[in-house]
Design a protein around this motif. Structure first.
Motif, PDB file in Angstrom:
ATOM      1  N   GLN A   5     -47.306  12.881  81.713  1.00 50.04           N
ATOM      2  CA  GLN A   5     -47.885  12.637  83.031  1.00 50.04           C
ATOM      3  C   GLN A   5     -49.285  12.050  82.888  1.00 50.04           C
ATOM      4  O   GLN A   5     -49.671  11.194  83.665  1.00 50.04           O
ATOM      5  CB  GLN A   5     -47.941  13.927  83.829  1.00 50.04           C
ATOM      6  CG  GLN A   5     -46.575  14.395  84.274  1.00 50.04           C
ATOM      7  CD  GLN A   5     -46.644  15.766  84.875  1.00 50.04           C
ATOM      8  OE1 GLN A   5     -47.253  16.679  84.301  1.00 50.04           O
ATOM      9  NE2 GLN A   5     -46.031  15.931  86.017  1.00 50.04           N
ATOM     10  N   PHE A   9     -50.369   8.580  84.477  1.00 53.26           N
ATOM     11  CA  PHE A   9     -51.465   8.398  85.419  1.00 53.26           C
ATOM     12  C   PHE A   9     -52.424   7.334  84.908  1.00 53.26           C
ATOM     13  O   PHE A   9     -52.828   6.464  85.657  1.00 53.26           O
ATOM     14  CB  PHE A   9     -52.211   9.718  85.648  1.00 53.26           C
ATOM     15  CG  PHE A   9     -53.320   9.541  86.642  1.00 53.26           C
ATOM     16  CD1 PHE A   9     -53.030   9.477  87.993  1.00 53.26           C
ATOM     17  CD2 PHE A   9     -54.632   9.407  86.234  1.00 53.26           C
ATOM     18  CE1 PHE A   9     -54.041   9.287  88.908  1.00 53.26           C
ATOM     19  CE2 PHE A   9     -55.642   9.219  87.147  1.00 53.26           C
ATOM     20  CZ  PHE A   9     -55.346   9.168  88.491  1.00 53.26           C
ATOM     21  N   LEU A  12     -50.846   3.953  85.339  1.00 53.14           N
ATOM     22  CA  LEU A  12     -50.846   3.530  86.733  1.00 53.14           C
ATOM     23  C   LEU A  12     -52.257   3.191  87.194  1.00 53.14           C
ATOM     24  O   LEU A  12     -52.467   2.221  87.929  1.00 53.14           O
ATOM     25  CB  LEU A  12     -50.247   4.619  87.612  1.00 53.14           C
ATOM     26  CG  LEU A  12     -48.787   4.953  87.358  1.00 53.14           C
ATOM     27  CD1 LEU A  12     -48.342   6.114  88.230  1.00 53.14           C
ATOM     28  CD2 LEU A  12     -47.901   3.755  87.587  1.00 53.14           C
ATOM     29  N   LEU A  74     -46.285   7.424  93.607  1.00 54.17           N
ATOM     30  CA  LEU A  74     -46.360   8.442  92.556  1.00 54.17           C
ATOM     31  C   LEU A  74     -45.197   9.405  92.681  1.00 54.17           C
ATOM     32  O   LEU A  74     -44.764   9.996  91.701  1.00 54.17           O
ATOM     33  CB  LEU A  74     -47.673   9.212  92.654  1.00 54.17           C
ATOM     34  CG  LEU A  74     -48.945   8.432  92.338  1.00 54.17           C
ATOM     35  CD1 LEU A  74     -50.172   9.296  92.581  1.00 54.17           C
ATOM     36  CD2 LEU A  74     -48.921   7.931  90.915  1.00 54.17           C
TER      37      LEU A  74
END
Length: 141
Positions: A5, A9, A12, A74
């Motif tokens: 994750q 993140f 992104l 998300l």
């Protein structure tokens, strides 16, 4: 938040920064945007296959909303949108809800200025955020 994750993140967030730069006319970034999106989708798909928890059923892709703002999801109810508000470029991370077949922004979320986004990005890049998360995980075990 696990390692996958955290990577997701950061990936992104870097993609959002790339689009901010391309909207500001930075040609070296805008010419390779579609290649980076494809690369990002491949990397994200691989992370989802390797992950054992918090799997999502979709690979985030860049989209455009009715206002012409670029965003990616998300989750089914959270989006990151790069937009202009009061003359300033913002990175908006917000919950959305559906009404009459249309996704609308909710009150819960935050809108980061480019300076604030760069501070967050710096803590992600240098690993500080990962260290804090790992420390909290160890406290809870």
């Amino acid at each position: 938040m696990n390692r996958n994750q955290n990577f997701m993140f950061w990936d992104l967030a870097s993609l959002a920064l790339l689009f901010i730069l391309s909207f500001k006319g930075v040609d070296s970034f805008s010419c390779s945007t579609s290649l980076l999106i494809t690369s990002h989708e491949r990397r994200y798909s691989t992370l989802l296959r390797e992950s054992t928890d918090d799997k999502q059923d979709f690979v985030p892709s860049l989209k455009t909303n009715d206002n012409g703002d670029t965003f990616f999801e998300l989750s089914s109810d959270r989006r990151v949108t790069v937009n202009r508000w009061q003359g300033n470029t913002r990175v908006d991370i917000r919950e959305f809800y559906e009404r009459e077949g249309k996704m609308l922004p909710g009150k819960k979320g935050l809108s980061l200025t480019l300076d604030q986004f760069n501070i967050l990005k710096g803590f992600i890049e240098d690993g500080t955020l990962d260290e804090i998360i790992q420390d909290l995980k160890q406290e809870n075990e």
